[in-house]
Design an enzyme around this catalytic site. Structure first.
Site, PDB file in Angstrom:
ATOM      1  N   ALA A  32       4.750   2.199  -1.566  1.00 30.05           N
ATOM      2  CA  ALA A  32       4.872   3.317  -2.506  1.00 30.05           C
ATOM      3  C   ALA A  32       5.914   4.318  -2.008  1.00 30.05           C
ATOM      4  O   ALA A  32       6.699   4.863  -2.792  1.00 30.05           O
ATOM      5  CB  ALA A  32       3.520   4.003  -2.682  1.00 30.05           C
TER       6      ALA A  32
ATOM      7  N   GLY B 169       0.802  -1.221   0.000  1.00 24.59           N
ATOM      8  CA  GLY B 169       0.000   0.000   0.000  1.00 24.59           C
ATOM      9  C   GLY B 169       0.837   1.273   0.000  1.00 24.59           C
ATOM     10  O   GLY B 169       1.821   1.402  -0.735  1.00 24.59           O
TER      11      GLY B 169
ATOM     12  N   VAL C 133       5.269  -3.617  15.490  1.00 28.69           N
ATOM     13  CA  VAL C 133       5.737  -2.327  16.012  1.00 28.69           C
ATOM     14  C   VAL C 133       4.988  -1.895  17.265  1.00 28.69           C
ATOM     15  O   VAL C 133       5.377  -0.911  17.907  1.00 28.69           O
ATOM     16  CB  VAL C 133       5.668  -1.224  14.941  1.00 28.69           C
ATOM     17  CG1 VAL C 133       6.596  -1.549  13.776  1.00 28.69           C
ATOM     18  CG2 VAL C 133       4.235  -1.004  14.448  1.00 28.69           C
TER      19      VAL C 133
ATOM     20  N   TYR D 127     -10.454   5.151  14.819  1.00 26.96           N
ATOM     21  CA  TYR D 127      -9.489   5.434  13.755  1.00 26.96           C
ATOM     22  C   TYR D 127      -9.324   6.937  13.583  1.00 26.96           C
ATOM     23  O   TYR D 127      -8.209   7.458  13.510  1.00 26.96           O
ATOM     24  CB  TYR D 127      -9.954   4.789  12.446  1.00 26.96           C
ATOM     25  CG  TYR D 127      -9.047   5.073  11.271  1.00 26.96           C
ATOM     26  CD1 TYR D 127      -7.887   4.329  11.082  1.00 26.96           C
ATOM     27  CD2 TYR D 127      -9.353   6.078  10.360  1.00 26.96           C
ATOM     28  CE1 TYR D 127      -7.049   4.589  10.004  1.00 26.96           C
ATOM     29  CE2 TYR D 127      -8.527   6.349   9.288  1.00 26.96           C
ATOM     30  CZ  TYR D 127      -7.369   5.609   9.110  1.00 26.96           C
ATOM     31  OH  TYR D 127      -6.545   5.869   8.041  1.00 26.96           O
TER      32      TYR D 127
ATOM     33  N   ASP E 231       7.579  -4.582   8.620  1.00 23.06           N
ATOM     34  CA  ASP E 231       6.190  -5.000   8.474  1.00 23.06           C
ATOM     35  C   ASP E 231       5.967  -6.260   9.296  1.00 23.06           C
ATOM     36  O   ASP E 231       6.900  -7.049   9.511  1.00 23.06           O
ATOM     37  CB  ASP E 231       5.851  -5.259   7.008  1.00 23.06           C
ATOM     38  CG  ASP E 231       4.370  -5.085   6.711  1.00 23.06           C
ATOM     39  OD1 ASP E 231       3.990  -4.048   6.148  1.00 23.06           O
ATOM     40  OD2 ASP E 231       3.586  -6.001   7.061  1.00 23.06           O
TER      41      ASP E 231
ATOM     42  N   ASN F 231       4.428   4.672   9.524  1.00 23.74           N
ATOM     43  CA  ASN F 231       3.314   4.591   8.584  1.00 23.74           C
ATOM     44  C   ASN F 231       2.324   3.476   8.889  1.00 23.74           C
ATOM     45  O   ASN F 231       1.183   3.516   8.417  1.00 23.74           O
ATOM     46  CB  ASN F 231       3.886   4.401   7.169  1.00 23.74           C
ATOM     47  CG  ASN F 231       2.831   4.088   6.149  1.00 23.74           C
ATOM     48  OD1 ASN F 231       2.057   4.956   5.753  1.00 23.74           O
ATOM     49  ND2 ASN F 231       2.771   2.835   5.720  1.00 23.74           N
TER      50      ASN F 231
ATOM     51  N   VAL G 110      -7.333   6.589  -0.470  1.00 23.07           N
ATOM     52  CA  VAL G 110      -6.309   5.865  -1.214  1.00 23.07           C
ATOM     53  C   VAL G 110      -6.810   4.454  -1.476  1.00 23.07           C
ATOM     54  O   VAL G 110      -7.460   3.836  -0.625  1.00 23.07           O
ATOM     55  CB  VAL G 110      -4.983   5.795  -0.419  1.00 23.07           C
ATOM     56  CG1 VAL G 110      -3.897   5.134  -1.265  1.00 23.07           C
ATOM     57  CG2 VAL G 110      -4.539   7.184   0.019  1.00 23.07           C
TER      58      VAL G 110
END
Length: 261
Positions: free
Chosen positions: A21, A17, A67, A154, A38, A93, A189
Site C-alpha cells: 500500500a 499488506g 533483511v 512484538y 521482500d 516496514n 489493519v
C-alpha cells in the site's frame, strides 16, 4: 519537507499488506522509482505485476532479500543505487508476530530496522539523496503506547521503534546527516499479520485484550494515505498515529516526571 515527486524510495516488506500500500501511494504521488524489498519472491513479482497494471512499466523494481542478514540488506541499497542513481526515502516496514521464535521477531522487527536506519542515515542517504534532505520512515504501531500479554515480544519491538525514532530524529542527528526520521504507528489493519493467532503467546486472550483498543480494522490503503500525510507534515523525530480510518495525527510522549501516579 521532502516531496515525493521525482524521489526514489526503498520499502522493506513491500510486497504485500501495508508495505505494498505504501509503494502504491509513493508511485501515485510521483516517485521516480520504488525498490520493493521482500523475502518472498512470489509475492514480489505479484506486487510488480500489480504496480504495472495500475501505473505502467518502470515504476518499481523487486529485490529479494532477508533483511535480518546485513549483507543482503546492504546489497539491496547498492542495487537500488545502481538502478536509479539516487536514493531519497527508506521505509523500514518488514515485520512479523512470532512469540515462540521470539528472537527472530526481535531480529526482524527491531534489529533489522536499526540496521536499515543506520545504513540509510550514515551511508546512503547523505550521499545519494537528490534534494536537500533524505527521509527515513519506520513502521511501529499503536502497540508501542500500551502493553498486551498476548504478544509481549512484538509489543516490545514496537516500543523500541518509537524510542529509536525519537532519538535518531533529534536535532543533532539532523544537523549532521540532513536526514529526517519519522515513525508511523498504525492501529489495527486487515493484513495476514494481524489475522494469524498462531503467532500469539496466549491466543485465548486476543479478543479480551484487543477489546481495550480501537477495533476499527483499516484497509492497508489507509496506512499508505497516512504515510503520505506524515511525509508531508512530519518533523524529524515525530510520531504519527494512523487508526480508525481517520487522517494521520502526530502524538507526543510525555516526560516521565509528568506521569507520576
Amino acid at each position: 519537507m521532502t516531496v515525493i515527486a521525482g524521489k526514489v524510495a526503498l520499502v522493506t516488506g513491500g510486497a504485500g499488506g501495508i508495505g505494498l500500500a505504501m509503494v502504491k501511494k509513493l508511485v501515485q504521488h510521483g516517485a521516480k522509482g520504488v525498490a520493493i524489498v521482500d523475502i518472498s519472491e512470489e509475492a514480489g513479482f505479484r506486487a510488480i505485476n500489480e504496480i504495472v497494471k495500475i501505473f505502467g512499466e518502470n515504476k518499481a523494481t523487486f529485490m529479494k532479500a532477508d533483511v535480518t542478514k546485513k549483507t543482503e540488506l546492504e546489497a539491496v541499497f547498492e542495487t537500488t543505487i545502481k538502478t536509479y542513481n539516487q536514493l531519497d526515502i527508506v521505509i523500514n516496514n518488514a515485520g512479523k508476530v512470532d512469540e515462540f521464535d521470539w528472537k527472530s521477531t526481535v531480529e526482524l522487527n527491531l534489529v533489522a530496522v536499526i540496521e536499515g536506519t543506520y545504513l540509510a542515515m550514515k551511508k546512503y542517504l547523505p550521499k545519494y539523496k537528490s534534494g536537500e534532505e533524505g527521509l527515513i520512515v519506520n513502521t511501529a504501531s499503536t502497540c508501542g503506547f500500551h502493553t498486551f500479554q498476548v504478544a509481549p515480544i512484538y509489543w516490545t519491538t514496537k516500543h523500541g521503534l518509537i524510542g529509536l525514532g525519537k532519538a535518531l530524529g533529534g536535532e543533532e542527528f539532523y544537523k549532521k546527516y540532513q536526514v529526517r526520521v519519522i515513525t508511523i504507528c498504525p492501529g489495527l489493519v486487515s493484513t495476514p499479520l494481524s489475522e494469524r493467532p498462531d503467532g500469539f503467546l496466549f491466543p485465548e486472550l486476543k479478543d479480551l485484550e484487543f477489546s481495550t483498543v480501537s477495533l476499527v480494522v483499516q484497509d492497508p490503503e489507509r496506512i499508505g494515505e497516512g504515510l503520505i500525510e506524515a511525509i508531508k507534515k512530519g518533523k524529524s523525530g515525530s510520531l504519527w498515529i494512523i487508526e480508525e480510518d481517520k487522517p494521520a495525527y502526530e502524538v507526543a510522549v510525555p516526560h516521565y516526571k509528568t506521569m507520576k501516579v
